[in-house]
Write a protein that holds these residues in place. Sequence first.
Motif, PDB file in Angstrom:
ATOM      1  N   GLY A 143       0.796  -1.222   0.000  1.00 43.74           N
ATOM      2  CA  GLY A 143       0.000   0.000   0.000  1.00 43.74           C
ATOM      3  C   GLY A 143       0.826   1.269   0.000  1.00 43.74           C
ATOM      4  N   GLY A 144       2.162   1.140  -0.020  1.00 41.48           N
ATOM      5  CA  GLY A 144       3.025   2.320  -0.073  1.00 41.48           C
ATOM      6  C   GLY A 144       3.107   3.087   1.230  1.00 41.48           C
ATOM      7  N   HIS A 145       2.742   2.461   2.355  1.00 47.58           N
ATOM      8  CA  HIS A 145       2.793   3.161   3.636  1.00 47.58           C
ATOM      9  C   HIS A 145       4.231   3.376   4.108  1.00 47.58           C
ATOM     10  CE1 HIS A 145      -1.548   3.054   4.382  1.00 47.58           C
ATOM     11  NE2 HIS A 145      -1.538   1.824   3.924  1.00 47.58           N
ATOM     12  N   CYS A 146       5.126   2.416   3.847  1.00 50.52           N
ATOM     13  CA  CYS A 146       6.515   2.547   4.263  1.00 50.52           C
ATOM     14  C   CYS A 146       7.340   1.477   3.569  1.00 50.52           C
ATOM     15  CB  CYS A 146       6.666   2.426   5.784  1.00 50.52           C
ATOM     16  SG  CYS A 146       6.024   0.889   6.463  1.00 50.52           S
ATOM     17  N   GLU A 147       8.657   1.592   3.695  1.00 52.24           N
ATOM     18  CA  GLU A 147       9.575   0.644   3.086  1.00 52.24           C
ATOM     19  C   GLU A 147       9.833  -0.526   4.025  1.00 52.24           C
ATOM     20  OE1 GLU A 147      10.530   0.788   0.039  1.00 52.24           O
ATOM     21  OE2 GLU A 147       9.670   2.769  -0.339  1.00 52.24           O
ATOM     22  N   ASP A 191       9.829  -3.344 -10.117  1.00 56.76           N
ATOM     23  CA  ASP A 191       8.855  -2.747 -11.042  1.00 56.76           C
ATOM     24  C   ASP A 191       9.107  -1.249 -11.198  1.00 56.76           C
ATOM     25  OD1 ASP A 191       7.618  -5.166 -11.457  1.00 56.76           O
ATOM     26  OD2 ASP A 191       6.006  -4.822 -10.014  1.00 56.76           O
ATOM     27  N   ARG A 192       9.429  -0.575 -10.088  1.00 55.13           N
ATOM     28  CA  ARG A 192       9.709   0.863 -10.161  1.00 55.13           C
ATOM     29  C   ARG A 192      10.993   1.122 -10.940  1.00 55.13           C
ATOM     30  NH1 ARG A 192       8.248   1.460  -4.043  1.00 55.13           N
ATOM     31  NH2 ARG A 192       6.046   1.973  -4.126  1.00 55.13           N
ATOM     32  N   LEU A 193      11.954   0.228 -10.828  1.00 52.81           N
ATOM     33  CA  LEU A 193      13.212   0.384 -11.557  1.00 52.81           C
ATOM     34  C   LEU A 193      12.966   0.291 -13.060  1.00 52.81           C
ATOM     35  CD1 LEU A 193      16.265   0.713 -11.364  1.00 52.81           C
ATOM     36  CD2 LEU A 193      16.455  -1.781 -11.146  1.00 52.81           C
ATOM     37  N   TYR A 194      12.144  -0.662 -13.487  1.00 53.12           N
ATOM     38  CA  TYR A 194      11.797  -0.767 -14.908  1.00 53.12           C
ATOM     39  C   TYR A 194      11.111   0.507 -15.383  1.00 53.12           C
ATOM     40  CZ  TYR A 194      12.560  -5.778 -14.069  1.00 53.12           C
ATOM     41  OH  TYR A 194      13.089  -6.995 -13.720  1.00 53.12           O
ATOM     42  N   ILE A 232      20.821   2.109  -5.505  1.00 51.85           N
ATOM     43  CA  ILE A 232      19.549   2.803  -5.332  1.00 51.85           C
ATOM     44  C   ILE A 232      18.757   2.050  -4.269  1.00 51.85           C
ATOM     45  CG2 ILE A 232      17.359   3.427  -6.409  1.00 51.85           C
ATOM     46  CD1 ILE A 232      18.773   3.851  -8.997  1.00 51.85           C
ATOM     47  N   THR A 233      18.265   2.779  -3.284  1.00 52.01           N
ATOM     48  CA  THR A 233      17.418   2.145  -2.272  1.00 52.01           C
ATOM     49  C   THR A 233      15.965   2.172  -2.741  1.00 52.01           C
ATOM     50  OG1 THR A 233      16.984   4.203  -1.077  1.00 52.01           O
ATOM     51  CG2 THR A 233      18.959   2.954  -0.436  1.00 52.01           C
ATOM     52  N   PRO A 234      15.164   1.197  -2.322  1.00 52.13           N
ATOM     53  CA  PRO A 234      13.743   1.214  -2.687  1.00 52.13           C
ATOM     54  C   PRO A 234      13.043   2.509  -2.276  1.00 52.13           C
ATOM     55  CG  PRO A 234      14.349  -0.936  -1.814  1.00 52.13           C
ATOM     56  CD  PRO A 234      15.536  -0.036  -1.610  1.00 52.13           C
ATOM     57  N   ARG A 235      13.437   3.067  -1.137  1.00 53.51           N
ATOM     58  CA  ARG A 235      12.788   4.302  -0.685  1.00 53.51           C
ATOM     59  C   ARG A 235      13.086   5.461  -1.631  1.00 53.51           C
ATOM     60  NH1 ARG A 235      13.457   7.202   5.287  1.00 53.51           N
ATOM     61  NH2 ARG A 235      12.180   9.008   4.816  1.00 53.51           N
ATOM     62  N   LYS A 236      14.356   5.615  -2.021  1.00 58.39           N
ATOM     63  CA  LYS A 236      14.685   6.708  -2.941  1.00 58.39           C
ATOM     64  C   LYS A 236      14.017   6.515  -4.292  1.00 58.39           C
ATOM     65  CE  LYS A 236      19.105   8.120  -0.906  1.00 58.39           C
ATOM     66  NZ  LYS A 236      20.565   8.233  -1.125  1.00 58.39           N
ATOM     67  N   LEU A 237      13.897   5.255  -4.702  1.00 61.76           N
ATOM     68  CA  LEU A 237      13.252   4.971  -5.973  1.00 61.76           C
ATOM     69  C   LEU A 237      11.778   5.347  -5.920  1.00 61.76           C
ATOM     70  CD1 LEU A 237      13.997   3.767  -8.714  1.00 61.76           C
ATOM     71  CD2 LEU A 237      13.394   1.520  -7.832  1.00 61.76           C
ATOM     72  N   ARG A 238      11.166   5.179  -4.750  1.00 61.56           N
ATOM     73  CA  ARG A 238       9.753   5.527  -4.598  1.00 61.56           C
ATOM     74  C   ARG A 238       9.546   7.029  -4.453  1.00 61.56           C
ATOM     75  NH1 ARG A 238       6.337   5.994   0.089  1.00 61.56           N
ATOM     76  NH2 ARG A 238       8.015   5.266   1.427  1.00 61.56           N
ATOM     77  N   GLU A 239      10.415   7.684  -3.674  1.00 59.83           N
ATOM     78  CA  GLU A 239      10.184   9.087  -3.328  1.00 59.83           C
ATOM     79  C   GLU A 239      10.861  10.067  -4.286  1.00 59.83           C
ATOM     80  OE1 GLU A 239      11.428   9.542   0.692  1.00 59.83           O
ATOM     81  OE2 GLU A 239       9.800   8.314   1.516  1.00 59.83           O
ATOM     82  N   ALA A 240      11.909   9.647  -4.981  1.00 60.86           N
ATOM     83  CA  ALA A 240      12.666  10.581  -5.835  1.00 60.86           C
ATOM     84  C   ALA A 240      13.162   9.859  -7.083  1.00 60.86           C
ATOM     85  CB  ALA A 240      13.835  11.168  -5.050  1.00 60.86           C
TER      86      ALA A 240
END
Length: 352
Positions: free
Chosen positions: A195-199, A235-238, A315-323
């Motif tokens: 749900g994108g609440h946190c990493e 998926d976000r990386l793609y 790349i961290t999953p958090r940075k990929l999601r937020e920036a």
Amino acid sequence: MNHDTPLSPRPLSHLAEAHRRVLTTAQLRAHGVSAAETTEQCRAGGPWQQFLPGVYLLHPGPPTGEERLRAVLLYATRGPAPRPASGVPAQPTARQPHRPAHPDVMITGLAALTLHGFSAAPALLALEKIDVLVPRLRRLRSTGCARVVRTAEPPVPEVVTGVPVAPVPRALADAVAQSRDAVAVQRLLTEAVRGGHCEPAAVVRALTAARLLTRPYVVDAVDSLLAEGRSIAEDRLYRMVEEHGLPDPVWNVDLRLPGGPHLGGLDAYWPDQAVALELDTRAPLQGRPDEDSLWSEYARKREHLERLGITVVHITPRKLREAMEQQATVVRTALMAAADRDPAAYVVVLPR
């Protein structure tokens, strides 16, 4: 002069306002209601009721979910609090009716997850207990629907619908600590990530701090959580490569020296520019028994690749999601800088 006597008593009708339907003894006194009158109002069949010690519900029926939250917060914040420079404590308002006297007290556990919007968390009225997080040294006991959870280092609360609420990772840890239901724990942890609440990293750090990784069903849920988090990050990386116009890499490969040792796996690699990309999912493993060996392997692989002239981008999953755009710029810069570097050593690229 009696210092408990309010300077300007207000009529009881004023207390009919929605956000005044739950008040403490001190708040009632400030409105001109004496202890004797409070007792009279709370008599059997009377219009008020004592809901928690020192906290009163100003109507005879069952409380709403919001009133239960407010009552628990008021119970946990009773007593002296640091007085601001003005000398006048901050008062609740219609806009912020739950403003606490103690800024380090907040709702946590399942009630907090419900406020954060978790579909896997029960409705507020379905909760037998509402967890409230307080500093370790507060003299307070669990009673009624209020379950006191103590912490040496209170997190910074988030305000959700006017209520101070523990951040999702801490609320999850407190909810998991009270549960022995493996399926329910799995659902909560999965929703936190999906749900994108946190990493995952933040969740596992909170579970580690709460010493919950000794429970087998929690460890199983964490393993699924990490897999879920990695899948979402991939998926976000793609998407990053496609949406930001980066050249296509080769995906999920192993590198080897010709006739030599295995150099390690990568999430993406640009052979012409000798740029490697790796999702840094090491952080969620902190606190687990294999942390030191994983860290050593991770650092050793990076150093070896860089000695061969291969640029490694983490790349961290958090940075990929937020920036995502910022991370795409980092990768593009590394690709453009390849022309100014000495050629990298030849490596064999194999599918992973």
